[in-house]
Design an enzyme around this catalytic site. Structure first.
Site, PDB file in Angstrom:
ATOM      1  N   ILE A 164       0.455  -1.492  -0.128  1.00  0.00           N
ATOM      2  CA  ILE A 164       0.157  -0.113  -0.086  1.00  0.00           C
ATOM      3  C   ILE A 164       0.898   1.224   0.305  1.00  0.00           C
ATOM      4  O   ILE A 164       0.376   2.740  -0.243  1.00  0.00           O
ATOM      5  CB  ILE A 164      -1.052  -0.310   0.947  1.00  0.00           C
ATOM      6  CG1 ILE A 164      -2.096  -0.914   1.090  1.00  0.00           C
ATOM      7  CG2 ILE A 164      -1.725   1.351   1.771  1.00  0.00           C
ATOM      8  CD1 ILE A 164      -3.107  -1.472   2.268  1.00  0.00           C
ATOM      9  N   TYR A 211      -3.411  -7.538  16.648  1.00  0.00           N
ATOM     10  CA  TYR A 211      -3.020  -6.358  15.747  1.00  0.00           C
ATOM     11  C   TYR A 211      -4.690  -5.758  15.608  1.00  0.00           C
ATOM     12  O   TYR A 211      -4.275  -4.574  15.065  1.00  0.00           O
ATOM     13  CB  TYR A 211      -3.355  -7.776  13.847  1.00  0.00           C
ATOM     14  CG  TYR A 211      -3.070  -6.817  12.642  1.00  0.00           C
ATOM     15  CD1 TYR A 211      -1.995  -6.359  12.215  1.00  0.00           C
ATOM     16  CD2 TYR A 211      -4.503  -7.109  11.857  1.00  0.00           C
ATOM     17  CE1 TYR A 211      -2.220  -5.423  10.905  1.00  0.00           C
ATOM     18  CE2 TYR A 211      -4.117  -6.029  10.729  1.00  0.00           C
ATOM     19  CZ  TYR A 211      -3.282  -5.517  10.511  1.00  0.00           C
ATOM     20  OH  TYR A 211      -3.503  -5.262   9.698  1.00  0.00           O
ATOM     21  N   ASP A 259      11.768   3.033   4.562  1.00  0.00           N
ATOM     22  CA  ASP A 259      11.281   1.517   4.388  1.00  0.00           C
ATOM     23  C   ASP A 259      12.417   1.029   5.349  1.00  0.00           C
ATOM     24  O   ASP A 259      14.181   1.145   5.356  1.00  0.00           O
ATOM     25  CB  ASP A 259      10.924   1.009   3.247  1.00  0.00           C
ATOM     26  CG  ASP A 259      10.125  -0.553   3.435  1.00  0.00           C
ATOM     27  OD1 ASP A 259       8.885  -0.205   2.788  1.00  0.00           O
ATOM     28  OD2 ASP A 259      10.356  -1.129   3.774  1.00  0.00           O
TER      29      ASP A 259
HETATM   30  N1  LIG Z   1      -2.652  -5.667   2.628  1.00  0.00           N
HETATM   31  C1  LIG Z   1      -4.015  -5.661   3.558  1.00  0.00           C
HETATM   32  O1  LIG Z   1      -4.584  -6.434   2.902  1.00  0.00           O
HETATM   33  C2  LIG Z   1      -3.604  -5.040   4.624  1.00  0.00           C
HETATM   34  C3  LIG Z   1      -5.640  -4.532   4.976  1.00  0.00           C
HETATM   35  C4  LIG Z   1      -5.690  -4.124   6.232  1.00  0.00           C
HETATM   36  C5  LIG Z   1      -4.472  -2.456   6.749  1.00  0.00           C
HETATM   37  N2  LIG Z   1      -3.435  -2.986   5.434  1.00  0.00           N
HETATM   38  C6  LIG Z   1      -1.698  -1.907   6.455  1.00  0.00           C
HETATM   39  O2  LIG Z   1      -1.524  -1.506   5.365  1.00  0.00           O
HETATM   40  C7  LIG Z   1      -0.109  -1.324   6.075  1.00  0.00           C
HETATM   41  C8  LIG Z   1       0.940  -2.065   5.143  1.00  0.00           C
HETATM   42  O3  LIG Z   1       0.049  -3.010   4.343  1.00  0.00           O
HETATM   43  P1  LIG Z   1       1.222  -4.056   3.528  1.00  0.00           P
HETATM   44  O4  LIG Z   1      -0.526  -5.138   2.861  1.00  0.00           O
HETATM   45  O5  LIG Z   1       1.202  -2.852   2.437  1.00  0.00           O
HETATM   46  O6  LIG Z   1       2.396  -4.150   3.598  1.00  0.00           O
HETATM   47  P2  LIG Z   1       3.993  -4.430   2.931  1.00  0.00           P
HETATM   48  O7  LIG Z   1       4.561  -6.049   3.882  1.00  0.00           O
HETATM   49  O8  LIG Z   1       3.644  -4.796   1.515  1.00  0.00           O
HETATM   50  O9  LIG Z   1       4.227  -3.614   3.428  1.00  0.00           O
HETATM   51  C9  LIG Z   1       4.493  -2.640   4.727  1.00  0.00           C
HETATM   52  C10 LIG Z   1       5.989  -2.025   4.311  1.00  0.00           C
HETATM   53  O10 LIG Z   1       6.424  -1.704   5.819  1.00  0.00           O
HETATM   54  C11 LIG Z   1       7.650  -2.361   6.347  1.00  0.00           C
HETATM   55  N3  LIG Z   1       8.126  -2.316   7.504  1.00  0.00           N
HETATM   56  C12 LIG Z   1       7.581  -2.719   8.513  1.00  0.00           C
HETATM   57  N4  LIG Z   1       8.182  -3.021   9.717  1.00  0.00           N
HETATM   58  C13 LIG Z   1       8.755  -1.573   9.366  1.00  0.00           C
HETATM   59  C14 LIG Z   1       9.535  -0.761  10.876  1.00  0.00           C
HETATM   60  N5  LIG Z   1       9.786  -1.303  11.719  1.00  0.00           N
HETATM   61  N6  LIG Z   1       9.637  -0.134  10.232  1.00  0.00           N
HETATM   62  C15 LIG Z   1       9.854   0.888   9.063  1.00  0.00           C
HETATM   63  N7  LIG Z   1       9.320   0.210   8.010  1.00  0.00           N
HETATM   64  C16 LIG Z   1       9.158  -1.695   7.977  1.00  0.00           C
HETATM   65  C17 LIG Z   1       8.509  -3.549   5.651  1.00  0.00           C
HETATM   66  O11 LIG Z   1      10.116  -3.223   5.331  1.00  0.00           O
HETATM   67  C18 LIG Z   1       7.173  -3.043   3.591  1.00  0.00           C
HETATM   68  O12 LIG Z   1       7.779  -2.154   2.971  1.00  0.00           O
HETATM   69  C19 LIG Z   1       0.586  -1.737   7.239  1.00  0.00           C
HETATM   70  O13 LIG Z   1       0.327  -1.119   8.307  1.00  0.00           O
HETATM   71  C20 LIG Z   1      -1.126  -3.327   6.951  1.00  0.00           C
HETATM   72  O14 LIG Z   1      -1.421  -3.654   8.478  1.00  0.00           O
HETATM   73  C21 LIG Z   1      -2.891  -4.057   5.319  1.00  0.00           C
END
Ligand SMILES: NC(=O)c1ccc[n+]([C@@H]2O[C@H](COP(=O)([O-])OP(=O)(O)OC[C@H]3O[C@@H](n4cnc5c(N)ncnc54)[C@H](O)[C@@H]3O)[C@@H](O)[C@H]2O)c1
Length: 257
Positions: free
Chosen positions: A16, A146, A35
């Site tokens: 996202i 979570y 990141d």
């Molecule tokens: N994909 C879904 O279905 C979904 C649904 C609801 C909410 N979300 C939320 O959206 C956000 C992004 O999710 P996504 O699906 O894109 O995940 P993703 O794993 O593809 O991306 C998350 C990014 O955050 C970075 N990251 C993780 N821990 C970190 C830290 N401690 N410090 C700095 N960077 C860090 C990772 O390296 C990664 O690039 C998250 O907060 C997730 O909870 C995702």
């Protein structure tokens, strides 16, 4: 949003965050990605911050934000997209080290970055922040830390919106439903998640695309939402609207086209 400044996207190398960084850059914004696992976004004008910091570390966040502003100018838009998914467990098997990891990154990390950037925006009397929460923070599920962390993100969004509303800083959240990112696809591939069970209860009978979340974030950062602060906007293909229909026999099938 960023007429004379930059937009910082945490977690911007994947999922996202990456979709949001790419969309904002295509709109002509100056976008800096931070990141912990940095990777450049091919085909975009985004700037990859070369000194990754963990959003859960207070000292790393404070110095990282100062260094980014010293290098690239004031942050006028912030997207808090760094996060980790919740591990699914029966309550007896929730491990507290895993609990701490999820709460530390998803809630504490969001707060730390929002505070570090927001106090600077408040001094300049200009800025917009979008926190990425989740429909998980508005419902229940076997992902105990979570759901609690994401509910906390929705709550601190309101609190910070009230804190900084009088100095022209807006703070909002988006709550994605199940969104087709690499992280979610990995969960489906591992068998931990089932695509039909994720999509079926939504009104639209599908997953959300990352760009759809990005579009909502871009709106909340832009002057188009100038009167909006403190909200939590679900971008969920109708997950919240649709899930309760199971109690009434399920959602109607679409008629043949
Ligand atoms: N994909 C879904 O279905 C979904 C649904 C609801 C909410 N979300 C939320 O959206 C956000 C992004 O999710 P996504 O699906 O894109 O995940 P993703 O794993 O593809 O991306 C998350 C990014 O955050 C970075 N990251 C993780 N821990 C970190 C830290 N401690 N410090 C700095 N960077 C860090 C990772 O390296 C990664 O690039 C998250 O907060 C997730 O909870 C995702």
């Amino acid at each position: 949003m960023s007429a004379n400044g930059i937009v910082l996207v945490t977690g911007g190398s994947r999922g996202i965050g990456a979709a949001t960084a790419a969309l904002l850059a295509n709109q002509g914004q100056r976008v800096v990605i931070s990141d912990i696992a940095p990777g450049p976004l091919a085909g975009t004008q985004t700037i990859l911050w070369p000194a990754p910091f963990d959003v859960a570390s207070e000292s790393a966040v404070v110095s990282g934000i100062a260094d980014i502003e010293a290098a690239h100018g004031p942050i006028t838009g912030l997207v808090n997209a760094a996060g980790v998914f919740g591990k699914m467990h029966p309550v007896e098997r929730v491990r507290m080290d895993q609990w701490d990891r999820e709460v530390n990154i998803d809630l504490r990390g969001t707060f730390l970055v929002a505070r570090s950037v927001g106090v600077r925006m408040a001094q300049r009397r200009h800025g917009a922040i979008v926190n990425v929460a989740s429909v998980a923070g508005m419902t229940s599920g076997p992902i105990h830390a979570y759901t609690a962390a994401k509910a906390g993100v929705i709550q601190i969004t309101q609190t910070l919106a009230a804190e900084w509303g009088r100095v022209g800083v807006r703070v909002n959240a988006v709550s994605p439903g199940f969104t087709r990112t690499v992280a979610l696809e990995a969960g489906i591939a591992s068998g931990a998640l089932n695509k039909d069970l994720l999509a079926g209860p939504t009104a639209m009978n599908r997953l959300v695309e990352p760009v759809e979340v990005a579009q909502a974030i871009a709106w909340l950062l832009s002057p188009m939402s100038s009167g909006v602060t403190g909200i939590n906007l679900p971008v969920d293909a109708g997950f919240i609207a649709g899930t309760t229909w199971a109690a009434y026999g399920g959602l109607p099938e679409a008629p043949e086209a």
